[in-house]
Design an enzyme around this catalytic site. Structure first.
Site, short mmCIF file in Angstrom:
data_model
loop_
_atom_site.label_atom_id
_atom_site.label_comp_id
_atom_site.label_asym_id
_atom_site.label_seq_id
_atom_site.Cartn_x
_atom_site.Cartn_y
_atom_site.Cartn_z
N SER A 146 0.65 -1.37 -0.06
CA SER A 146 -0.04 -0.13 0.13
C SER A 146 0.79 1.44 0.14
O SER A 146 1.60 1.41 -0.98
CB SER A 146 -1.01 0.02 1.18
OG SER A 146 -1.86 1.02 1.15
N ASP A 305 -2.30 6.22 -3.58
CA ASP A 305 -1.40 5.85 -3.07
C ASP A 305 -0.92 4.60 -4.23
O ASP A 305 -1.59 4.50 -5.32
CB ASP A 305 -1.60 5.07 -1.76
CG ASP A 305 -2.60 3.96 -1.90
OD1 ASP A 305 -3.45 3.88 -2.78
OD2 ASP A 305 -2.90 3.39 -0.99
N ASP A 307 -0.72 1.29 -4.53
CA ASP A 307 -1.80 0.45 -4.89
C ASP A 307 -3.15 0.79 -5.54
O ASP A 307 -4.18 0.00 -5.77
CB ASP A 307 -1.89 -0.97 -4.24
CG ASP A 307 -2.53 -0.37 -2.98
OD1 ASP A 307 -2.42 0.78 -2.26
OD2 ASP A 307 -3.38 -1.36 -2.24
N ASP A 309 -5.60 2.19 -3.93
CA ASP A 309 -6.97 1.98 -3.26
C ASP A 309 -7.45 2.97 -2.29
O ASP A 309 -8.34 3.06 -1.92
CB ASP A 309 -6.95 0.72 -2.27
CG ASP A 309 -5.95 0.57 -1.23
OD1 ASP A 309 -5.00 1.66 -1.12
OD2 ASP A 309 -5.83 -0.30 -0.59
#
Length: 575
Positions: A146, A305, A307, A309
């Site tokens: 993340s 961010d 990833d 999400d």
């Protein structure tokens, strides 16, 4: 085994490459470093695994990935042949070794007879959740850390509903890992051989198209965007991560004509060279985006961010400087906007519902209920929101239109069961364009909400407790707060304490008087007699205690003073 015995076991294992052996040889005289790598294993929880990369039992590496996947494979195989046939979807982000780790996980699943659908290259986390649901997979694996710094990597695991694992399945994987040897009990097979046998298939553009079609179906008001398309300007950055293709695409499909992407950060790079940390929660990460925004006179900055999400936003304040709107505030703005936009479009369902985490602003509930939308609290984590959404909708007790938590995560639609920056970017941009057409920035729209509903403020503090004794310090603090509950906080009386571990509600001076609607999470919630809340919980992925202050006041200065005073008190809990 002692940490020294674990070290020797790894050093002498034939499973290690020459480079890995050399890395361990290099620390043979550094007892502290050996201990830090081998004193324990990374614990497997509902968030999976996360840690710094390196060789060792307490590090993220290909051997720990294989070991965890073998444990997970055995949980999947326990579902029978149907579970193996439905298989697992696998995704990865931009970090160093993410592709290598994802392929290693695929090889272990294939060796256990589990069909694998793996993305051909990096993809946003929400698309992994979508793929699990779209292809009716039994499970999913996402190799990502993340927003953590470049030294980290992680391993998130999903179940058949597209949400991260519920606690019972995470516990089952942890139990399997305890019974397995990290090297000797892991099955694996060659990646290309598994592909040739049909055990591994690739996911690519066809899955992107399906996912993005659902994202674009969430648009409520194209006309609002069209009306300002010639003058509305915005900046976007993916922070070197997976949003670099899909988010610009959906914003252009929304009708944005003046989209400026930060060129230095559109480059995929797991070392994140332009930022100290690729965390959109950190305003300093937006330095390059702010520079570009000033050059083009942008009304909005978006940053997802690595990833993709989570997403954070910055807008101009009264002085013309770009300032960050918090996750709490963004969520309230979105909730209020979505209710109105869906009403105007005639798409607001019967019995609409909003979901938020316990530690998210109390204003969300006020806004929802004032507009005829029920609002439920869940524990932190979208797996709990997904569980509540599934439960309510299966029972015909409401349709969830929006779910969010304060850490910049938002879930919309019915096609994912996790936070989704791709869809959130579309909704935030549509909302910003709608207010821009009315001559308002999002900061001004937020001020209007406060004027209408009251003044709310929030702050999150991270009491970091690093080192080998960090976990023990965290346990000791939570035990002390249960044994000796706070009677007052910074001069304000505590009226109730909710212990969400066992569901007890204590009224100060009277004892246990009630039970919370939900239980089973290590959270202490102190209600103060001025309407504010002081919440304490250990982080599930990092060595820190998190303290959340949810403030309210009759005026902005009163609210801010309370938040500041309780934040100063929180610092005393470090010990």
């Amino acid at each position: 085994m002692s940490y020294r015995e674990n070290y020797e076991k790894w050093l002498n294992s034939p499973a290690l490459s020459a480079d890995e052996k050399a890395e361990l040889e290099a620390i043979k005289n550094d007892e502290k470093e050996i201990e830090s790598r081998f004193f324990d294993q990374l614990s497997f929880g509902t968030a999976g695994l996360r840690g710094t990369m390196g060789v060792g039992l307490y590090r993220m590496n290909i051997h720990v990935i294989r070991w965890a996947t073998q444990g997970f494979a055995q949980v999947i195989c326990a579902e029978g042949e149907e579970g193996k046939r439905r298989g697992v979807a696998i995704c990865m982000d931009c970090r160093n070794h993410s592709m290598e780790f994802a392929r290693a996980a695929a090889e272990v699943c294939a060796a256990n007879g589990i069909h694998v659908r793996i993305f051909e290259s990096l993809r946003p986390t929400p698309e992994l959740s979508f793929a699990v649901r779209e292809y009716r997979c039994q499970a999913g694996i996402n190799v990502t850390a993340s927003h953590n710094p470049k030294e980290y990597n992680g391993y998130k695991v999903y179940w058949s509903d597209g949400a991260q694992l519920p606690p019972q399945h995470a516990a089952a994987i942890a139990a399997q890992m305890e019974a397995l040897d990290v090297f000797d009990d892991v099955r694996t097979m060659d990646y290309e051989q598994a592909r040739a046998q049909g055990l591994i298939t690739l996911l690519g553009r066809e899955t992107d198209d399906k996912f993005l079609s659902h994202v674009l179906d969430q648009i409520n008001d194209r006309q609002a965007v069209a009306q300002v398309a010639d003058t509305f300007r915005m900046v976007y950055t993916p922070f070197h991560g997976t949003g670099y293709q899909q988010i610009p695409y959906v914003l252009e499909q929304l009708g944005i004509r003046h989209l400026h992407c930060v060129p230095e950060q559109m480059v995929i790079d797991g070392t994140f060279p332009t930022v100290k940390s690729p965390n959109p929660e950190t305003p300093e990460s937006f330095a390059l985006a702010q520079k570009l925004a000033k050059e083009v006179d942008a009304q909005l900055i978006l940053g997802s961010d690595p990833d993709a999400d989570r997403v954070a936003i910055q807008v101009k304040d009264r002085k013309g400087d770009y300032v960050q709107i918090s996750g709490n505030q963004t969520g309230v703005l979105l909730l209020d906007y979505l209710i109105g936009a869906k009403r105007r479009a005639g798409t607001l369902p019967e019995n609409p519902v909003a979901l938020k985490s316990l530690v998210t602003t109390q204003l969300a509930q006020v806004v929802a209920e004032a507009n005829g939308v029920r609002c439920y609290n869940t524990f932190t984590g979208f797996k709990f929101m997904a569980e509540k959404k599934n439960q309510l909708e299966a029972a015909g007790q409401g349709h969830v239109i929006f779910s969010y938590e304060e850490s910049y995560g938002y879930m919309l639609g019915d096609y994912v069961r996790d936070k989704d920056a791709v869809t959130a970017c579309v909704m935030i941009t549509e909302m910003a364009a709608y207010y821009f057409e009315q001559g308002m920035t999002l900061a001004q729209a937020l001020d209007a909400l406060y004027e209408k509903y009251g003044f709310y403020g929030e702050r999150t503090l991270n009491l970091v407790m690093p080192g080998l004794d960090g976990l023990e310090k965290m346990r000791a603090l939570m035990a002390q707060l249960r044994r000796e509950p706070l009677q007052e906080i910074a001069g304000t009386k505590v009226v109730r304490m909710r212990d969400y571990q066992d569901g007890s509600v204590y009224v100060m001076g009277l004892g246990r008087m009630d039970k919370t609607p939900i239980s089973g999470s290590n959270v202490l919630y102190f209600e103060l007699d001025d309407g504010c809340a002081f919440i304490v919980r250990p982080s599930g992925t990092e060595p820190k205690i998190k303290v959340y202050i949810l403030g309210v006041g009759a005026t902005r200065p009163e609210c801010d003073e309370r938040v500041q005073r309780y934040a100063q008190f929180a610092e005393t809990l470090r010990g």
